[in-house]
Design a protein around this motif. Structure first.
Motif: not given
Length: 291
Positions: A163-180
């Motif tokens: 669960l922790v790993g999957k939550l981190y994946d979504v958070v980091l993907q979201t940060v990347e989308h903000i940058q894009i």
């Protein structure tokens, strides 16, 4: 009636019985780490209420979902809300309505730890790219990549580490989308490629986002994010609009406009009606009567 958010749900996840005349619904709250929370909630508001909530500092990522089973609302944006200080907020609901969403909360220390940055640097990033004021969310396109991460999170196995790993994946993907999204807003070359994609849809609304991204020289994620930024619609919504215009220009076939589009494109009636209402302000049968 003023209700306290912390008292709305019982330990079972059901709405507190004392609020049954005001609310119905259920909530699932997981806290795998102190400042990493995962909330799945469906709430029916039956009477006008004000819900007071003590909001912790951190970043809130909210996905609009159709039911408590958490099927994503494909055309709905992901909301990213940074909160820089603990705050007491009031949510006023004046009419009967239903909310269904899944939310990730991550504290600033946790987010700094997984990004390898200092807390002040992380907060500065969100102040530059999202908002420097609490209460102003950023809407992000729900891309295929982010939807895949979300679905993996929902269908995770029961172990806390997973669960922790999957939550981190979504958070980091979201940060990347903000940058894009920020890059595209300032890049003339990317914007020209996105206008090319728009012209391609006008010529052929059956093109997939994968095909368009490859032809214009952007990643699929950049296309999905950027297209919304320049047109105000997702790729899918724009395809439906073009299909609407072409269908309206054709002779009647005895089928309703929505049924014709469903048969021709394979899109669901729900997606078609949502796109029609968003773009034209009426339902498809009303639009059809204007032909």
């Amino acid at each position: 009636m003023i209700l306290q958010a912390k008292d709305l749900f019982e330990e079972t996840g059901c709405v507190n019985a004392i609020y049954a005349s005001y609310l119905a619904g259920q909530q699932k709250l997981l806290k795998p780490l102190q400042d990493l929370h995962f909330i799945q909630q469906q709430l029916h508001v039956l009477q006008p209420v004000v819900i007071q909530e003590q909001v912790k500092a951190g970043v809130y990522i909210t996905f609009d979902t159709a039911t408590i089973h958490h099927k994503l609302q494909e055309a709905s944006p992901v909301q990213v809300l940074p909160v820089y200080e603990d705050a007491l907020v009031d949510w006023e609901v004046t009419r009967k309505t239903c909310f269904s969403w899944t939310q990730i909360y991550i504290g600033w220390d946790q987010l700094a730890a997984i990004t390898g940055e200092k807390v002040e640097h992380v907060q500065n990033f969100f102040q530059r790219h999202v908002s420097n004021k609490t209460g102003a969310p950023l809407n992000l396109t729900l891309t295929q990549a982010l939807a895949n991460d979300f679905n993996q999170l929902i269908h995770r196995q029961g172990k806390q580490l997973v669960l922790v790993g999957k939550l981190y994946d979504v958070v980091l993907q979201t940060v990347e989308h903000i940058q894009i999204q920020h890059h595209i807003s300032q890049c003339d070359d990317c914007q020209k490629k996105l206008f090319t994609a728009q012209n391609q849809i006008e010529a052929n609304h059956y093109l997939s986002s994968e095909e368009m991204a490859k032809s214009i020289g952007l990643t699929q994620t950049a296309l999905e994010i950027g297209f919304t930024a320049i047109t105000g619609m997702t790729v899918g919504e724009y395809q439906i609009e073009v299909a609407f215009r072409k269908a309206m220009a054709q002779p009647h076939s005895g089928l309703s406009l929505a049924n014709r589009l469903t048969a021709d494109t394979g899109w669901t009636k729900q997606d078609i009606e949502k796109a029609c209402l968003k773009r034209f302000g009426v339902m498809s049968h009303q639009l059809g009567s204007m032909q």
